[in-house]
Design an enzyme around this catalytic site. Structure first.
Site, mmCIF file in Angstrom:
data_model
loop_
_atom_site.group_PDB
_atom_site.id
_atom_site.type_symbol
_atom_site.label_atom_id
_atom_site.label_comp_id
_atom_site.label_asym_id
_atom_site.label_seq_id
_atom_site.Cartn_x
_atom_site.Cartn_y
_atom_site.Cartn_z
ATOM 1 N N ARG A 27 0.824 -1.221 0.000
ATOM 2 C CA ARG A 27 0.000 0.000 0.000
ATOM 3 C C ARG A 27 0.855 1.268 0.000
ATOM 4 O O ARG A 27 0.521 2.253 0.657
ATOM 5 C CB ARG A 27 -0.961 0.040 1.191
ATOM 6 C CG ARG A 27 -2.079 -0.980 1.121
ATOM 7 C CD ARG A 27 -3.334 -0.388 0.475
ATOM 8 N NE ARG A 27 -4.274 -1.457 0.150
ATOM 9 C CZ ARG A 27 -5.426 -1.658 0.786
ATOM 10 N NH1 ARG A 27 -5.794 -0.871 1.737
ATOM 11 N NH2 ARG A 27 -6.210 -2.637 0.424
ATOM 12 N N ARG A 31 -4.029 6.353 0.435
ATOM 13 C CA ARG A 31 -4.618 7.541 1.056
ATOM 14 C C ARG A 31 -3.712 8.317 1.990
ATOM 15 O O ARG A 31 -4.011 9.457 2.327
ATOM 16 C CB ARG A 31 -5.902 7.137 1.796
ATOM 17 C CG ARG A 31 -7.037 6.831 0.850
ATOM 18 C CD ARG A 31 -8.097 6.045 1.541
ATOM 19 N NE ARG A 31 -7.586 4.730 1.911
ATOM 20 C CZ ARG A 31 -8.317 3.765 2.451
ATOM 21 N NH1 ARG A 31 -9.577 3.983 2.731
ATOM 22 N NH2 ARG A 31 -7.785 2.601 2.746
ATOM 23 N N ARG A 40 -7.404 10.812 -6.549
ATOM 24 C CA ARG A 40 -8.557 9.991 -6.158
ATOM 25 C C ARG A 40 -9.845 10.810 -6.176
ATOM 26 O O ARG A 40 -10.898 10.312 -6.587
ATOM 27 C CB ARG A 40 -8.301 9.432 -4.746
ATOM 28 C CG ARG A 40 -9.437 8.664 -4.113
ATOM 29 C CD ARG A 40 -9.594 7.295 -4.736
ATOM 30 N NE ARG A 40 -10.741 6.566 -4.199
ATOM 31 C CZ ARG A 40 -11.981 6.681 -4.658
ATOM 32 N NH1 ARG A 40 -12.270 7.506 -5.655
ATOM 33 N NH2 ARG A 40 -12.952 5.950 -4.134
ATOM 34 N N ASP A 77 -6.674 -3.416 -7.833
ATOM 35 C CA ASP A 77 -7.190 -4.041 -6.609
ATOM 36 C C ASP A 77 -7.486 -5.510 -6.840
ATOM 37 O O ASP A 77 -7.771 -5.921 -7.972
ATOM 38 C CB ASP A 77 -8.454 -3.322 -6.120
ATOM 39 C CG ASP A 77 -8.716 -3.636 -4.652
ATOM 40 O OD1 ASP A 77 -8.122 -2.964 -3.794
ATOM 41 O OD2 ASP A 77 -9.462 -4.581 -4.370
ATOM 42 N N TYR A 153 -14.481 -12.529 -0.063
ATOM 43 C CA TYR A 153 -15.268 -11.318 -0.355
ATOM 44 C C TYR A 153 -16.481 -11.656 -1.215
ATOM 45 O O TYR A 153 -17.566 -11.113 -1.011
ATOM 46 C CB TYR A 153 -14.398 -10.275 -1.076
ATOM 47 C CG TYR A 153 -13.352 -9.651 -0.180
ATOM 48 C CD1 TYR A 153 -13.658 -8.571 0.639
ATOM 49 C CD2 TYR A 153 -12.048 -10.134 -0.150
ATOM 50 C CE1 TYR A 153 -12.700 -8.003 1.466
ATOM 51 C CE2 TYR A 153 -11.084 -9.575 0.676
ATOM 52 C CZ TYR A 153 -11.418 -8.507 1.487
ATOM 53 O OH TYR A 153 -10.478 -7.954 2.309
#
Ligand code: CP3
Length: 344
Positions: A27, A31, A40, A77, A153
């Site tokens: 990562r 963010r 973003r 992703d 998921y």
């Protein structure tokens, strides 16, 4: 496979030692960086952002401009594959991923791996763009989610701290689970091959939910599918593969003994001396640093980074985190950590 050329990380993955460990961070794009948040904010949806090669390539490169890591990791992703198989995926602000409808055996039979890798073609364009802009001494890492982690998921329908719905599904619906696994193995292998063909130097498989499975289920849902993906990928492209069976403890040993992977990524609670002794002879090791120490910074961060570097000194080791940066990470702590690793 270019394991002897000018890329320090590739040399180490080929089993050579280096003066200092090559490094990158899970990562590393994200963010915690203001320049990421700026790009973003121009995109209404996260998936649509991942499918925008120009901006995805830009955020892939952002952390290297600041910290000059040895590798860039493709910005994309692990949840793009479910969309390509026919499940609806979106990210909801403040909530995380939503996959609809969550899987039942009937719904599994409606998904298809046919053409899935083709539907991900913007990602290959991102890879090609990044490769064109990256220096010859930098490694580009492509990636995908491991089948079990992606399945958790797809079955649960949303992000969760507890993948037990998928475990129950595996026990109750073994045939549907096997069908889903086969679709994930074939689409993921094809997706990774296409990333390598577009210019990825290394491929990484993220099994973020590998912890807590009984050994037979680990063999069935983690070890075998990832070994099979590695076999299919290596039959087509000559690219090293790193596997991250996060939290699988002593089962890392079985993974190492499979001989299927060039690199193994370590999580934070791995005993590092054990890893060096038992896993190190069978695969190049990467990672282990607690990302929360980078939130904290200072002496605690320095001590742990130095402990990891000292532990693996004289062995081929790639410095990295044991899991990804969290959004609260101060960018200046990442700068300090990068200097510690570089020894400057
Ligand atoms: O810099 C990089 O690491 C490259 C890009 C990357 C992302 N996700 C971007 C991302 C990579 C390698 C991933 C992998 C990923 N995605 C994993 C495996 C590694 C891990 O963290 O365990 C998993 C489990 C996911 C699934 C995922 N993606 C979730 C559950 C979420 C929402 C929770 C969260 O952290 O927000 C994401 C979103 C996501 N993927 C973001 C980024 C930068 C943040 C979303 C945003 O910017 O709006």
């Amino acid at each position: 496979m270019d394991l002897n050329g000018s890329k320090p990380l590739m040399k180490v993955l080929g089993g050579h030692t280096a003066d200092r460990p090559p490094f990158w961070f899970m990562r590393q794009a994200g963010r915690y960086l203001p320049e990421y948040r700026e790009i973003r904010s121009r995109h209404p949806g996260f998936i649509e952002f991942c499918f925008s090669p120009e901006d995805a390539a830009e955020v892939t490169l952002q952390p290297l401009r600041r910290y000059d890591m040895d590798a860039a990791i493709l910005f994309a992703d692990i949840l793009l594959i479910p969309g390509a198989l026919g499940q609806n995926v979106r990210f909801v602000k403040g909530e995380g991923p939503l996959l609809e409808p969550s899987l039942s055996p009937t719904l599994v039979s409606r998904l298809s791996a046919e053409g899935a890798a083709d539907r991900l073609s913007p990602i290959y364009e991102t890879v090609a763009r990044v490769r064109r802009e990256l220096g010859d001494n930098k490694t580009l890492i492509g990636f995908a989610g491991s089948p079990w982690t992606v399945a958790t998921y797809m079955i649960n329908g949303r992000g969760t701290k507890d993948p037990s719905a998928a475990r129950v599904f595996a026990y109750r619906e073994p045939q549907a689970m096997a069908d889903l696994m086969e679709m994930l193995v074939s689409s993921t292998a094809e997706y990774l091959i296409r990333q390598a063909e577009a210019g990825a130097d290394v491929l990484k498989l993220f099994d973020s939910w590998a912890a807590g499975l009984p050994e037979p289920l680990f063999d069935l849902l983690c070890l075998r599918p990832n070994v099979e993906i590695a076999r299919r990928v290596k039959a087509k492209v000559d690219v090293p593969i790193i596997y991250f069976p996060k939290g699988s403890g002593p089962l890392y040993l079985k993974v190492a003994q499979s001989g299927a992977f060039d690199g193994l990524a370590l999580d934070t609670h791995m005993p590092m001396d054990w890893a060096k002794r038992e896993l190190g002879p069978k695969a190049v090791l990467q990672g282990g640093m607690d990302p929360l120490l980078v939130v904290e910074g200072g002496k605690a961060m320095r001590d742990e980074a130095e402990r990891l570097i000292a532990t693996f000194e004289g062995t081929p080791y790639i410095f990295n985190l044991g899991h990804g940066f969290v959004p609260e990470t101060p960018p200046e702590h990442v700068a300090e950590l990068s200097r510690i690793i570089k020894g400057i």
